[in-house]
Design a protein around this motif. Sequence first.
Motif, short mmCIF file in Angstrom:
data_model
loop_
_atom_site.label_atom_id
_atom_site.label_comp_id
_atom_site.label_asym_id
_atom_site.label_seq_id
_atom_site.Cartn_x
_atom_site.Cartn_y
_atom_site.Cartn_z
N MET A 13 -15.94 34.75 19.00
CA MET A 13 -16.66 35.76 18.14
C MET A 13 -18.13 35.91 18.15
O MET A 13 -18.60 36.89 17.97
CB MET A 13 -16.05 35.31 16.59
N ASP A 63 -25.13 26.80 20.79
CA ASP A 63 -23.82 26.32 20.95
C ASP A 63 -23.95 24.75 21.52
O ASP A 63 -24.73 24.50 22.03
CB ASP A 63 -22.99 27.12 21.92
N THR A 87 -14.78 27.18 11.33
CA THR A 87 -14.95 27.19 10.10
C THR A 87 -15.71 26.08 9.51
O THR A 87 -16.43 25.85 8.36
CB THR A 87 -13.74 27.79 9.37
N HIS A 137 -19.40 25.88 8.61
CA HIS A 137 -20.01 27.33 8.01
C HIS A 137 -20.99 26.64 7.02
O HIS A 137 -22.00 27.26 6.69
CB HIS A 137 -19.03 28.30 7.52
N GLU A 157 -19.70 34.18 9.20
CA GLU A 157 -18.37 34.69 9.44
C GLU A 157 -17.50 34.33 8.57
O GLU A 157 -17.66 33.36 7.84
CB GLU A 157 -17.61 34.43 10.98
N LYS A 158 -16.36 35.07 8.34
CA LYS A 158 -15.16 34.60 7.44
C LYS A 158 -14.19 33.76 8.15
O LYS A 158 -14.27 33.49 9.36
CB LYS A 158 -14.45 35.97 7.06
N ASN A 165 -14.93 41.86 7.90
CA ASN A 165 -15.30 43.42 8.63
C ASN A 165 -14.47 44.29 8.35
O ASN A 165 -14.89 45.64 8.39
CB ASN A 165 -15.50 43.04 10.44
N TRP A 203 -8.68 24.47 17.07
CA TRP A 203 -9.07 24.32 15.41
C TRP A 203 -8.14 25.00 14.55
O TRP A 203 -7.73 25.03 13.45
CB TRP A 203 -10.46 24.53 15.25
N ARG A 204 -7.54 26.22 15.14
CA ARG A 204 -6.86 27.21 14.23
C ARG A 204 -5.52 26.63 14.04
O ARG A 204 -4.67 27.16 13.40
CB ARG A 204 -6.73 28.76 15.04
N ASP A 261 -6.93 32.10 8.19
CA ASP A 261 -7.87 32.58 9.18
C ASP A 261 -7.86 34.22 9.36
O ASP A 261 -8.76 34.74 9.64
CB ASP A 261 -7.71 31.85 10.79
N TYR A 263 -13.32 35.55 25.09
CA TYR A 263 -12.87 33.98 24.98
C TYR A 263 -13.13 33.31 26.26
O TYR A 263 -12.91 32.29 26.35
CB TYR A 263 -11.73 34.02 24.53
N ARG A 323 -15.27 30.23 26.59
CA ARG A 323 -15.47 29.03 25.76
C ARG A 323 -14.79 27.91 26.04
O ARG A 323 -14.22 27.92 27.33
CB ARG A 323 -14.74 29.66 24.39
N1 LIG Z 1 -14.06 38.70 11.64
C1 LIG Z 1 -13.47 38.51 12.39
O1 LIG Z 1 -12.69 39.42 12.89
C2 LIG Z 1 -13.36 36.91 13.30
C3 LIG Z 1 -12.52 36.99 14.31
C4 LIG Z 1 -12.59 35.87 14.99
C5 LIG Z 1 -13.03 34.62 14.40
N2 LIG Z 1 -13.88 34.92 13.47
C6 LIG Z 1 -14.53 33.61 12.75
O2 LIG Z 1 -15.35 33.19 13.61
C7 LIG Z 1 -15.70 31.79 13.61
C8 LIG Z 1 -15.50 31.64 15.14
O3 LIG Z 1 -14.16 31.69 15.75
P1 LIG Z 1 -14.20 31.87 17.23
O4 LIG Z 1 -12.91 32.57 17.50
O5 LIG Z 1 -15.26 32.35 17.78
O6 LIG Z 1 -13.91 30.18 17.67
P2 LIG Z 1 -14.40 29.80 18.98
O7 LIG Z 1 -13.77 28.13 18.91
O8 LIG Z 1 -14.23 30.52 20.08
O9 LIG Z 1 -15.99 29.34 18.83
C9 LIG Z 1 -16.77 28.57 18.07
C10 LIG Z 1 -17.85 27.99 18.94
O10 LIG Z 1 -18.71 27.05 17.81
C11 LIG Z 1 -19.29 26.30 18.61
N3 LIG Z 1 -19.49 25.19 17.85
C12 LIG Z 1 -18.65 24.15 17.02
N4 LIG Z 1 -19.47 23.40 16.42
C13 LIG Z 1 -21.03 23.52 16.97
C14 LIG Z 1 -22.02 23.08 16.41
N5 LIG Z 1 -21.93 21.81 15.40
N6 LIG Z 1 -23.17 23.41 16.75
C15 LIG Z 1 -23.03 24.67 17.58
N7 LIG Z 1 -21.89 25.37 18.01
C16 LIG Z 1 -20.90 24.69 17.70
C17 LIG Z 1 -18.12 25.77 19.67
O11 LIG Z 1 -18.67 25.02 20.60
C18 LIG Z 1 -17.63 27.37 20.00
O12 LIG Z 1 -18.18 27.80 21.29
C19 LIG Z 1 -14.51 31.36 12.59
O13 LIG Z 1 -15.06 31.07 11.51
C20 LIG Z 1 -13.61 32.44 12.64
O14 LIG Z 1 -12.67 32.41 11.46
C21 LIG Z 1 -13.84 36.06 12.73
#
Ligand SMILES: NC(=O)c1ccc[n+]([C@@H]2O[C@H](COP(=O)([O-])OP(=O)(O)OC[C@H]3O[C@@H](n4cnc5c(N)ncnc54)[C@H](O)[C@@H]3O)[C@@H](O)[C@H]2O)c1
Length: 424
Positions: free
Chosen positions: A13, A38, A83, A86, A103-104, A132, A175-176, A188, A234, A237
Amino acid sequence: MTFNIALVGCGGMGRRHAHGYIELRRYFDTVSLAAVCDVHHDVASTVAGIVAGATGSRPDIYTDFDEMLERADLDGVAIVTSTPMHHRFAIRAMEAGLHVITEKPMGLTLKACRQMRDASRATGMVMAVAENYRRDPMNRLARELVDSGGIGTPYFALDMHMGSSDGAVMHSTVWRAKKEQAGGTVLDAGVHNADMLLYLMGPADSVYAETSIFERERILRPMSEVAPGLAKMYDHRREDGYSTGDAVEQTAVDTAFGVIRFKSGAIGQLSMTDTSHGHSLGVSTISGSDGTLYRPRSRSGESPRIVRGDGSEVTGNALLDLVPDFELDDITSSLWDGARRISSYEMDFSTIDSKILAYEYLDMVRAAETGGQPEVGPKEGMDALALAYALIESGLAGAPVTVDDVAEGRVSGFQDEIDAEMGI
Ligand SMILES: NC(=O)c1ccc[n+]([C@@H]2O[C@H](COP(=O)([O-])OP(=O)(O)OC[C@H]3O[C@@H](n4cnc5c(N)ncnc54)[C@H](O)[C@@H]3O)[C@@H](O)[C@H]2O)c1
């Protein structure tokens, strides 16, 4: 004046946020992405490189959030980590005098959200949520159609999202699968559905739900197999401690069937699962005294439809006759190339996704600059999460719960363990 923002969490995201920022810069030069963070340097570096390639300006890279906050030039932070971080990062940022968009779901639990809300009140900093779906122009139109009586008096809403992860970990993100990390499709993904129901139907009163974890053993499969449409966001990651093919224990609820009573008296059904093998079903309708509104998939650009009792259908530009006052706001209109009254549009998913993210950043910046509230602030973020958690709390309690009780922590049986584990 330039509003300097930092992005923390550069996974799937976070990469989409970078594209949102790039889209924003095509129309507005008042926001600058100054830094990305990150825990994985290479992950942050990929995102910084994407931004540099598109804008000519490379954000600085950090692996430590606190170190990034020491910069004197930041005005705001976008929190896109998984999450559990956050609330911690949001509170820290607001106490450091920075505005926040997260983010949500807004936070890990409602207790985490209340702490974020209180920090926003105490510091006067904006606490925006990047929810969104509602910002899609077609969802703006759907709301106007409901509010202006396009289907008469709303009786009930159906929101059913029955899909299959095919036994895999949802979105290839461990994590999911985990309860203590606010995983599971009901939270989620369901928080989006919850927000849309509240956006269209008004506040919810009570919920009764049955929930389950049907598939406790999941396999970590590559995103290219699990969600091919998002795979390219993705592929950079990292999944620490796990490899493709590993078994992962699913502790997060994977299925909920809920019935909602709205404060208006209307009824809703919100059902979510990723265990519906061989039967994919997406239903988003609102039925009222004058017909049923069929909502298109968010970010598809397709037109809503209204079907009347005699089978006749109103769709496309004919819908606009029902909503003479419908008009996109100035920011959306700019991002949608000047469109004001539209009933559909044609763009690919990534472009729509980026435009909506651009909107979310600008909404937060506008609130910061005017001293106002963002469209989705602590109240809206908490309301949506409380509705999603109400399904899970009701499933655990085996009884109806009120959404207000969940929001304010009077019902928290499921979340208590998470709060304890996270030390809040
Ligand atoms: N609005 C949407 O449509 C939508 C879609 C997907 C994800 N999300 C939300 O976005 C958030 C991230 O989801 P994602 O799919 O990208 O997950 P992800 O696991 O791909 O990405 C999370 C990132 O956070 C980093 N991270 C974790 N702990 C950290 C820290 N202490 N300091 C710095 N970086 C850190 C991780 O290394 C990872 O790269 C979640 O809350 C998810 O619910 C929203």
